[in-house]
Design a protein around this motif. Structure first.
Motif, PDB file in Angstrom:
ATOM      1  N   ILE A 180       0.699  -1.255   0.063  1.00  0.00           N
ATOM      2  CA  ILE A 180       0.083   0.035   0.089  1.00  0.00           C
ATOM      3  C   ILE A 180       1.025   1.318   0.147  1.00  0.00           C
ATOM      4  N   ALA A 181       1.898   1.310   0.782  1.00  0.00           N
ATOM      5  CA  ALA A 181       2.658   2.389   0.724  1.00  0.00           C
ATOM      6  C   ALA A 181       3.398   2.756  -0.429  1.00  0.00           C
ATOM      7  N   PHE A 182       3.516   1.896  -1.528  1.00  0.00           N
ATOM      8  CA  PHE A 182       4.150   2.148  -2.665  1.00  0.00           C
ATOM      9  C   PHE A 182       3.012   2.259  -3.992  1.00  0.00           C
ATOM     10  N   LYS A 183       1.759   2.101  -3.339  1.00  0.00           N
ATOM     11  CA  LYS A 183       0.860   2.352  -4.550  1.00  0.00           C
ATOM     12  C   LYS A 183       0.270   3.819  -4.761  1.00  0.00           C
ATOM     13  N   PRO A 184       0.218   4.214  -5.972  1.00  0.00           N
ATOM     14  CA  PRO A 184      -0.637   5.347  -6.295  1.00  0.00           C
ATOM     15  C   PRO A 184      -2.079   5.503  -6.118  1.00  0.00           C
ATOM     16  N   PRO A 185      -2.642   6.601  -5.859  1.00  0.00           N
ATOM     17  CA  PRO A 185      -4.020   6.520  -5.438  1.00  0.00           C
ATOM     18  C   PRO A 185      -5.011   6.010  -6.355  1.00  0.00           C
ATOM     19  N   ARG A 186      -4.756   5.785  -7.638  1.00  0.00           N
ATOM     20  CA  ARG A 186      -5.471   5.076  -8.615  1.00  0.00           C
ATOM     21  C   ARG A 186      -5.512   3.649  -8.191  1.00  0.00           C
ATOM     22  N   GLU A 187      -4.499   3.155  -7.856  1.00  0.00           N
ATOM     23  CA  GLU A 187      -4.351   1.541  -7.454  1.00  0.00           C
ATOM     24  C   GLU A 187      -5.161   1.373  -6.298  1.00  0.00           C
ATOM     25  N   LEU A 188      -4.678   2.342  -5.176  1.00  0.00           N
ATOM     26  CA  LEU A 188      -5.525   2.128  -3.748  1.00  0.00           C
ATOM     27  C   LEU A 188      -6.915   2.112  -4.114  1.00  0.00           C
ATOM     28  N   ALA A 189      -7.503   2.741  -5.132  1.00  0.00           N
ATOM     29  CA  ALA A 189      -8.812   2.835  -5.051  1.00  0.00           C
ATOM     30  C   ALA A 189      -9.254   1.854  -5.966  1.00  0.00           C
ATOM     31  N   SER A 190      -8.561   0.919  -6.511  1.00  0.00           N
ATOM     32  CA  SER A 190      -8.952  -0.348  -7.300  1.00  0.00           C
ATOM     33  C   SER A 190      -9.715  -1.175  -6.912  1.00  0.00           C
TER      34      SER A 190
END
Length: 277
Positions: free
Chosen positions: A32-42
């Motif tokens: 999670i720490a290295f994911k951009p916002p788009r991937e966090l909302a996937s």
């Protein structure tokens, strides 16, 4: 033989399952720490970030004073570990070597004190620190951490002292060494793994502690990392997930590094080469 092999395979499988149980939350935190916002909302999250980014770390440092909070945590944890070990070592020696009502009472206090919940202790501790003028200070927090970790530190070190052969101390006494000299020159070097393990316990306990720091530290300039991490959660309970994971990952690293550096000292033989054959 087949039964023994099957039992061993079952033990290894259980150990692997336990290790995965412990490691998966930390690995997911890193993801999670290295994911951009788009991937966090996937709606279909993946373990490995498709487009890893450091923006969460930059945002975490921009939003909260992580460096100052980390320094506060480091001072509190190191201070608690050093002071607890300095106090517990001679006390543990007396508890292990002397038999009497006082040592029995001390042992009972060690056991009973571990049953007290934080909530019962916070009010008297708050009043004591208020009278001493140590509310909202790292020094006051260090005092609380020392008091809280001291009983378990005593229990740990007393076990290590009992494992030291009395013959070594008796030989030192024959050579003319007093109690203090024996403790410093003979017993303490043999207790090095136990002292390191106790200091590690006190350090990690203080580094990760949240409740006392939340109640006793009021201003952001004095707060520790666990308290600062709560600032990434908004008033409506919505977490800023990326920066929160990045900050939590950074807050976890010091305790892992400390343990990795000294784990050999902990697992090493305490009396290797101490007794000549």
């Amino acid at each position: 033989m087949k039964t023994s092999t099957g039992a061993r395979a079952g033990q290894y499988a259980a150990l692997l399952a336990y290790l995965l149980f412990l490691a998966l939350p930390f690995l997911w935190l890193i993801s999670i720490a290295f994911k951009p916002p788009r991937e966090l909302a996937s709606l279909h999250p993946t373990w490995i970030p498709e487009n890893p980014t450091l923006d969460n770390f930059r945002q975490a440092f921009d939003e909260q004073p992580l460096l100052r909070a980390g320094l506060n945590s480091l001072v509190a944890a190191l201070g608690a570990a050093v002071i607890a070990v300095l106090i517990a070592t001679p006390m543990a020696y007396v508890m292990a070597r002397r038999r009497g009502r006082l040592t029995k009472a001390a042992t009972g206090w060690v056991v009973v004190s571990q049953a007290f919940p934080f909530v019962l202790l916070i009010i008297p501790l708050f009043l004591v620190l208020k009278n001493l003028g140590l509310i909202n200070s790292v020094a006051g927090l260090v005092m609380v951490y020392v008091v809280w970790s001291l009983p378990f530190a005593l229990w740990m070190l007393a076990g290590y002292v009992r494992a030291v052969p009395r013959e070594l101390e008796e030989a030192a006494a024959v050579d003319g060494a007093g109690r203090l000299r024996t403790l410093v020159s003979v017993t303490a070097p043999l207790l090095a793994p136990g002292i390191v393990a106790t200091a590690l316990f006190a350090f990690i306990t203080a580094w990760n502690e949240f409740f006392f720091a939340l109640v006793l530290l009021k201003t952001p300039e004095k707060q520790t990392l666990p308290v600062i991490l709560t600032h990434f959660i908004g008033a409506e309970g919505v977490a800023d997930l990326g920066p929160l994971a990045a900050a939590a990952f950074l807050a976890t690293l010091p305790s892992l590094v400390v343990f990795a550096l000294i784990q050999r000292r902990i697992t090493g033989g305490m009396l290797a080469g101490a007794v000549k054959s």
